[in-house]
Design an enzyme around this catalytic site. Structure first.
Site, mmCIF file in Angstrom:
data_model
loop_
_atom_site.group_PDB
_atom_site.id
_atom_site.type_symbol
_atom_site.label_atom_id
_atom_site.label_comp_id
_atom_site.label_asym_id
_atom_site.label_seq_id
_atom_site.Cartn_x
_atom_site.Cartn_y
_atom_site.Cartn_z
ATOM 1 N N TRP A 29 1.008 -1.330 -0.046
ATOM 2 C CA TRP A 29 0.033 -0.075 0.011
ATOM 3 C C TRP A 29 0.817 1.145 0.032
ATOM 4 O O TRP A 29 0.623 2.345 -0.768
ATOM 5 C CB TRP A 29 -1.065 -0.068 1.213
ATOM 6 C CG TRP A 29 -2.110 0.989 1.229
ATOM 7 C CD1 TRP A 29 -2.480 1.439 2.369
ATOM 8 C CD2 TRP A 29 -2.835 1.511 0.254
ATOM 9 N NE1 TRP A 29 -3.554 2.300 2.044
ATOM 10 C CE2 TRP A 29 -3.544 2.466 0.677
ATOM 11 C CE3 TRP A 29 -2.724 1.426 -1.296
ATOM 12 C CZ2 TRP A 29 -4.621 3.393 0.044
ATOM 13 C CZ3 TRP A 29 -3.807 2.192 -2.146
ATOM 14 C CH2 TRP A 29 -4.306 3.200 -1.572
ATOM 15 N N LYS A 206 -14.502 -3.176 8.801
ATOM 16 C CA LYS A 206 -14.809 -3.857 7.667
ATOM 17 C C LYS A 206 -14.051 -5.074 7.464
ATOM 18 O O LYS A 206 -14.357 -5.779 6.572
ATOM 19 C CB LYS A 206 -14.771 -2.578 6.393
ATOM 20 C CG LYS A 206 -13.292 -2.257 6.344
ATOM 21 C CD LYS A 206 -12.346 -2.963 5.399
ATOM 22 C CE LYS A 206 -10.925 -2.295 5.260
ATOM 23 N NZ LYS A 206 -10.142 -2.856 4.176
ATOM 24 N N SER A 269 -9.188 -9.275 -1.793
ATOM 25 C CA SER A 269 -9.329 -9.039 -0.375
ATOM 26 C C SER A 269 -8.862 -9.983 0.356
ATOM 27 O O SER A 269 -9.344 -11.354 0.324
ATOM 28 C CB SER A 269 -10.850 -8.862 -0.022
ATOM 29 O OG SER A 269 -10.851 -8.723 1.427
#
Length: 350
Positions: A29, A206, A269
């Site tokens: 990231w 989440k 994911s």
């Protein structure tokens, strides 16, 4: 008209000097955001603590471990010296982005001098203390100008220049606007928020809900079940956020509903992947070993549940995920327990 990744990707030509920007941490990231910023900003540095990794990335002009398909723009500079990396951002001249896992956030904050502004990317709770990022910062560096950059985003797509939207959240509106100046481009939209608490709760919870959705999909329970889990999961996330002082509307935005939908349904994911594998009966230790990357929901689930209990917040889906992760229930038993719960009004507390 058929568009390819190359058609949609942002041009690899910096157009404006922009504010000085340093990304600390060369994981997937952090690297992706550094690549994105360097496409339009000539003052971007990517720091890694491992000098050998820096040398390897410099030679290959890409991060071969995490993003081998995303070459570095010419403007992206690599740095192994921490002080040299942040020096151009001192005195209000730029922005430091902390791209390390949550476990390293505290140590990174403590290394920063007082005259820098910082945003972190990590999502989740600090192991041991159970603190969110803003709480870690308040505890260790109460005077530091800081906030969070979050939203629905897979690193690979950002690195390739595919359209993405994020939210920069800070109590200091000027700091959030600095993130817009640093990252906003033709391929990356950055919105601002004055609710870092809500943005962080969304980013943490989440991941847990994505494990639940992965379990349901792995059990082939159908699209109705997926929609129900996402919707009721959003209700759980909102209840916890409000109890921690967040604003309700934040959870209908990028870091709430947006990030939840992406993480619960996207094939990239890691947390969803954990759920899919749990549904097959594979042991958690084996799943994590084969995954090779951190799935934050696995480590955050128990903390989410503990904080919810302490605040008197009902989070039955989260409770079920914890039971499965800890081996106290099988996925099928957890689903059965959820479905047998007493009927409630949809706008109620559970």
């Amino acid at each position: 008209m058929n568009l390819t990744v190359q058609d949609l990707a942002a041009p690899d030509t910096p157009s404006t000097p922009g504010p000085s920007l340093t990304v600390l941490g060369a994981g997937a990231w952090g690297t992706a955001l550094a690549i994105s910023a360097a496409r339009h900003n000539t003052a971007v540095r990517l720091w890694a603590r491992d000098a050998a990794q820096v040398a390897e990335m410099q030679a290959a002009r890409c991060n071969t471990r995490y993003l081998p398909e995303a070459p570095f723009p010419d403007a992206l500079q690599l740095e192994a010296d921490f002080d040299a990396a942040i020096a151009p951002c001192r005195g209000g001249r730029g922005l430091v982005i902390i791209g390390t896992p949550m476990a390293a956030l505290g140590s990174m904050l403590q290394r920063l001098p007082d005259d820098v502004s910082a945003l972190w990317l990590c999502k989740g709770f600090e192991k041991g203390t159970g603190l969110l990022g803003h709480e870690v910062a308040q505890s260790l560096r109460p005077g530091l100008r800081c906030g969070v950059l979050s939203g629905p985003s897979f690193a690979r797509e950002v690195a390739l220049g595919l359209p993405t939207a994020l939210v920069a959240a800070a109590a200091d509106a000027t700091l959030a606007e600095q993130a817009v100046s640093a990252f906003h481009s033709d391929s990356l939209r950055v919105y601002t928020s004055a609710d870092p608490v809500g943005v962080e709760v969304g980013g943490a919870v989440k991941n847990v809900l994505a494990i639940a959705t992965g379990i349901a999909d792995g059990m082939e329970l159908g699209l109705n079940a997926r929609a129900a889990l996402i919707t009721r999961g959003l209700a759980e996330m909102t209840r916890l956020g409000l109890a921690l002082g967040a604003r309700a509307d934040t959870f209908m935005g990028l870091s709430g509903l947006g990030d939840l939908v992406l993480t619960a349904t996207g094939s990239l994911s890691r947390n969803r992947t954990v759920g899919l594998q749990l549904a097959t009966g594979k042991p958690l230790a084996q799943i994590l070993s084969e995954l090779g990357h951190v799935a934050e929901g696995v480590y955050s689930a128990a903390t989410v549940w503990q904080r919810a209990q302490a605040l008197g917040v009902a989070m039955p889906i989260t409770e079920a995920v914890v039971a499965v992760l800890e081996g106290r229930q099988t996925p099928r038993e957890a689903v059965g327990a959820l479905m047998r719960r007493e009927a409630k009004a949809e706008g109620g507390h559970a």
